[in-house]
Design a protein around this motif. Structure first.
Motif, PDB file in Angstrom:
ATOM      1  N   LYS A 211      13.321  92.511  61.002  1.00 50.91           N
ATOM      2  CA  LYS A 211      14.467  91.818  60.252  1.00 50.91           C
ATOM      3  C   LYS A 211      14.672  90.286  60.676  1.00 50.91           C
ATOM      4  CE  LYS A 211      19.393  92.700  59.567  1.00 50.91           C
ATOM      5  NZ  LYS A 211      20.209  93.882  59.955  1.00 50.91           N
ATOM      6  N   ILE A 212      14.890  89.564  59.754  1.00 54.88           N
ATOM      7  CA  ILE A 212      14.944  88.128  59.882  1.00 54.88           C
ATOM      8  C   ILE A 212      16.604  88.093  60.243  1.00 54.88           C
ATOM      9  CG2 ILE A 212      15.290  85.501  58.920  1.00 54.88           C
ATOM     10  CD1 ILE A 212      12.448  86.343  57.524  1.00 54.88           C
ATOM     11  N   VAL A 213      17.152  87.385  61.319  1.00 52.65           N
ATOM     12  CA  VAL A 213      18.547  87.196  61.404  1.00 52.65           C
ATOM     13  C   VAL A 213      18.870  85.943  61.947  1.00 52.65           C
ATOM     14  CG1 VAL A 213      18.985  89.716  62.093  1.00 52.65           C
ATOM     15  CG2 VAL A 213      18.130  87.951  63.999  1.00 52.65           C
ATOM     16  N   LEU A 214      20.109  85.381  61.956  1.00 50.79           N
ATOM     17  CA  LEU A 214      20.430  84.024  62.377  1.00 50.79           C
ATOM     18  C   LEU A 214      20.665  84.320  63.902  1.00 50.79           C
ATOM     19  CD1 LEU A 214      22.042  81.338  61.999  1.00 50.79           C
ATOM     20  CD2 LEU A 214      23.912  82.455  61.679  1.00 50.79           C
ATOM     21  N   ILE A 215      20.107  83.160  64.962  1.00 52.22           N
ATOM     22  CA  ILE A 215      20.426  83.089  66.214  1.00 52.22           C
ATOM     23  C   ILE A 215      21.011  81.911  66.670  1.00 52.22           C
ATOM     24  CG2 ILE A 215      18.382  84.878  66.434  1.00 52.22           C
ATOM     25  CD1 ILE A 215      16.518  82.429  67.358  1.00 52.22           C
ATOM     26  N   ASP A 216      21.193  81.913  67.958  1.00 52.11           N
ATOM     27  CA  ASP A 216      21.687  80.661  68.550  1.00 52.11           C
ATOM     28  C   ASP A 216      23.064  80.298  68.121  1.00 52.11           C
ATOM     29  OD1 ASP A 216      20.822  78.714  70.656  1.00 52.11           O
ATOM     30  OD2 ASP A 216      21.039  77.020  69.040  1.00 52.11           O
ATOM     31  N   GLU A 217      23.187  78.955  67.840  1.00 49.16           N
ATOM     32  CA  GLU A 217      24.841  78.457  67.655  1.00 49.16           C
ATOM     33  C   GLU A 217      24.751  78.225  65.992  1.00 49.16           C
ATOM     34  OE1 GLU A 217      25.640  75.097  69.385  1.00 49.16           O
ATOM     35  OE2 GLU A 217      23.840  74.035  69.228  1.00 49.16           O
ATOM     36  N   ILE A 218      26.059  78.170  65.560  1.00 53.97           N
ATOM     37  CA  ILE A 218      26.092  77.761  64.078  1.00 53.97           C
ATOM     38  C   ILE A 218      27.425  77.006  63.988  1.00 53.97           C
ATOM     39  CG2 ILE A 218      26.829  80.380  63.830  1.00 53.97           C
ATOM     40  CD1 ILE A 218      26.660  80.079  60.789  1.00 53.97           C
ATOM     41  N   HIS A 219      27.408  75.817  63.076  1.00 53.99           N
ATOM     42  CA  HIS A 219      28.389  75.049  62.735  1.00 53.99           C
ATOM     43  C   HIS A 219      29.404  74.643  64.003  1.00 53.99           C
ATOM     44  CE1 HIS A 219      28.562  77.347  58.545  1.00 53.99           C
ATOM     45  NE2 HIS A 219      27.320  76.494  58.747  1.00 53.99           N
ATOM     46  N   THR A 220      28.591  74.367  65.145  1.00 51.74           N
ATOM     47  CA  THR A 220      29.161  73.855  66.379  1.00 51.74           C
ATOM     48  C   THR A 220      29.225  72.251  66.174  1.00 51.74           C
ATOM     49  OG1 THR A 220      27.388  73.698  67.809  1.00 51.74           O
ATOM     50  CG2 THR A 220      28.410  75.865  67.654  1.00 51.74           C
ATOM     51  N   PRO A 221      30.024  71.432  67.017  1.00 52.78           N
ATOM     52  CA  PRO A 221      29.737  69.883  67.129  1.00 52.78           C
ATOM     53  C   PRO A 221      28.338  69.800  67.540  1.00 52.78           C
ATOM     54  CG  PRO A 221      31.505  70.719  68.469  1.00 52.78           C
ATOM     55  CD  PRO A 221      31.321  72.031  67.744  1.00 52.78           C
ATOM     56  N   ASP A 222      27.852  70.492  68.178  1.00 54.04           N
ATOM     57  CA  ASP A 222      26.409  70.051  68.835  1.00 54.04           C
ATOM     58  C   ASP A 222      25.530  70.375  67.921  1.00 54.04           C
ATOM     59  OD1 ASP A 222      27.416  69.714  71.266  1.00 54.04           O
ATOM     60  OD2 ASP A 222      26.137  70.768  72.384  1.00 54.04           O
ATOM     61  N   SER A 223      25.451  71.191  66.882  1.00 56.74           N
ATOM     62  CA  SER A 223      24.533  71.479  65.891  1.00 56.74           C
ATOM     63  C   SER A 223      24.820  70.930  64.515  1.00 56.74           C
ATOM     64  CB  SER A 223      24.244  72.861  65.740  1.00 56.74           C
ATOM     65  OG  SER A 223      25.257  73.496  65.160  1.00 56.74           O
ATOM     66  N   SER A 224      26.127  70.454  64.358  1.00 57.82           N
ATOM     67  CA  SER A 224      26.608  70.096  62.987  1.00 57.82           C
ATOM     68  C   SER A 224      27.389  68.725  63.218  1.00 57.82           C
ATOM     69  CB  SER A 224      27.417  70.911  62.597  1.00 57.82           C
ATOM     70  OG  SER A 224      27.000  72.403  62.673  1.00 57.82           O
ATOM     71  N   ARG A 225      27.333  68.206  62.019  1.00 62.17           N
ATOM     72  CA  ARG A 225      28.371  66.806  62.046  1.00 62.17           C
ATOM     73  C   ARG A 225      29.318  67.138  60.813  1.00 62.17           C
ATOM     74  NH1 ARG A 225      25.351  62.098  63.083  1.00 62.17           N
ATOM     75  NH2 ARG A 225      23.465  63.367  62.398  1.00 62.17           N
ATOM     76  N   TYR A 226      30.495  66.821  61.285  1.00 63.60           N
ATOM     77  CA  TYR A 226      31.648  66.621  60.282  1.00 63.60           C
ATOM     78  C   TYR A 226      32.306  65.354  60.050  1.00 63.60           C
ATOM     79  CZ  TYR A 226      31.844  72.084  61.198  1.00 63.60           C
ATOM     80  OH  TYR A 226      31.538  73.207  61.329  1.00 63.60           O
ATOM     81  N   PHE A 227      32.961  65.136  58.825  1.00 70.33           N
ATOM     82  CA  PHE A 227      33.687  64.266  58.541  1.00 70.33           C
ATOM     83  C   PHE A 227      34.777  64.677  58.081  1.00 70.33           C
ATOM     84  CE2 PHE A 227      29.971  61.647  56.443  1.00 70.33           C
ATOM     85  CZ  PHE A 227      29.505  60.979  57.574  1.00 70.33           C
ATOM     86  N   TYR A 228      36.243  63.917  58.397  1.00 66.61           N
ATOM     87  CA  TYR A 228      37.312  64.007  57.686  1.00 66.61           C
ATOM     88  C   TYR A 228      37.244  63.679  56.488  1.00 66.61           C
ATOM     89  CZ  TYR A 228      39.354  64.771  62.606  1.00 66.61           C
ATOM     90  OH  TYR A 228      39.789  64.905  63.802  1.00 66.61           O
ATOM     91  N   ALA A 229      37.761  64.750  55.433  1.00 61.24           N
ATOM     92  CA  ALA A 229      37.783  64.508  54.312  1.00 61.24           C
ATOM     93  C   ALA A 229      38.806  63.487  53.570  1.00 61.24           C
ATOM     94  CB  ALA A 229      38.094  65.876  53.307  1.00 61.24           C
ATOM     95  N   ASP A 230      39.909  63.333  54.389  1.00 60.67           N
ATOM     96  CA  ASP A 230      40.853  62.357  53.862  1.00 60.67           C
ATOM     97  C   ASP A 230      40.562  61.180  54.346  1.00 60.67           C
ATOM     98  OD1 ASP A 230      43.364  61.492  53.060  1.00 60.67           O
ATOM     99  OD2 ASP A 230      44.280  61.681  55.075  1.00 60.67           O
ATOM    100  N   GLY A 231      40.486  60.231  53.294  1.00 56.23           N
ATOM    101  CA  GLY A 231      39.984  58.650  53.236  1.00 56.23           C
ATOM    102  C   GLY A 231      38.513  58.600  53.378  1.00 56.23           C
TER     103      GLY A 231
END
Length: 315
Positions: A211-231
């Motif tokens: 079965k294929i499954v998600l491993i490791d990390e998800i949506h962390t600041p190490d694996s992802s980039r976020y912007f503030y929507a405001d502005g």
């Protein structure tokens, strides 16, 4: 910095092997179990910094745990339990040797490649006349080969992955489908917190049942980039940098100090005061991404705490 965990040397019951990643130490136990310890190590440009960041491992582990719970209705994952703030325990899987990187915006590595004149990334054509941090017409998947310890991850196209037999066409279709679903859900979660999920990466593995499954990390600041929507719109219009929630601020600091992980470059010294600001930024990331107050764990003896909690769980 004292009171950080940058090295581990546990010997759990039934332990068969240990793999030390850039940030996580993975202990393989009998009965197909994995104990993953998120350390306080900080990696940028595929180089691990000499000093740890207080609470970083706890932050990454707790964000990843929460996000796995928030997406398990869409995509199955490996996680079974988190008996300690820095520890995740779950099913051992055979990892796919690719990272599924998905980008909603022209940022980071993609923007650097674009600036250098490239108009194709991992076999995906990039639109003309884009500015840094512009939104793509639709999210693009730009995979990377999973590096063995110490090597740089490398961009790779879907065609090359299939041609080289790194992943079968049937499995790759599942990885793509899961990647798009997770990114859509991550985008919705971020939006509720006043954030934009800019880009991220997912890693997948196969259980012993296939079965294929998600491993490791998800949506962390190490694996992802976020912007503030405001502005966001206003900053784009005025050609200003976006306000980010990711470890890009560490990369930018390193670039300013003349370091990008290239041969012959000297790793700059991080002062204790700078490390404290990095720790504070990670706490800010946690609270913004999860919408919850960060509760600092007892870090007087992290190793003893982890050992006790894992042993209690394994009993």
């Amino acid at each position: 910095m004292k009171n950080t965990i940058t090295k581990t040397n546990f010997n759990f019951p039934g332990q068969e092997a240990v793999y030390k990643g850039k940030v996580r130490d993975v202990y393989s136990l009998q009965n197909n179990k994995l104990v993953i310890v998120a350390t306080d190590r900080l990696s940028a440009f595929d180089v691990v910094m000499p000093k740890g960041i207080p609470y970083k491992g706890q932050i990454l582990n707790q964000i990843a745990t929460k996000m796995m719970k928030d997406t398990e209705d869409l995509v199955p994952n490996w996680l079974e339990a988190t008996p300690d703030p820095n520890v995740a325990i779950g099913e051992k899987c055979e990892p796919f040797k690719v990272e599924m990187v998905i980008r909603g915006y022209m940022a980071g590595h993609a923007a650097r490649e674009y600036k250098s004149g490239k108009r194709e990334l991992c076999g995906v054509a990039l639109p003309e006349d884009m500015k840094e941090n512009d939104k793509f017409p639709e999210p693009i998947i730009t995979p990377a080969t999973k590096a063995e310890q110490g090597d740089h991850d490398e961009d790779i196209s879907k065609e090359e992955i299939l041609n080289r037999g790194i992943v079968s066409a049937e499995d790759y279709a599942v990885l793509e489908d899961f990647t798009r679903k997770l990114f859509q859900r991550g985008t919705e979660i971020a939006s509720k917190r006043g954030l934009i999920l800019v880009d991220t990466k997912y890693e997948f593995g196969k259980t012993s049942e296939g079965k294929i499954v998600l491993i490791d990390e998800i949506h962390t600041p190490d694996s992802s980039r976020y912007f503030y929507a405001d502005g966001y719109e206003e900053r784009q219009k005025n050609g200003q940098p976006q306000k980010q929630l990711s470890k890009e601020f560490v990369r930018q600091w390193l670039i300013e100090q003349g370091f990008q992980g290239k041969e012959g470059q000297q790793l700059p010294e991080m002062s204790d005061s700078y490390i404290t600001t990095v720790s504070e930024r990670y706490i800010e990331l946690f609270e913004n991404i999860t919408g919850e107050k960060f509760v600092k764990s007892d870090i007087s003896d992290i190793e003893a705490r982890i050992e006790k909690n894992v042993l209690d769980y394994l009993k």
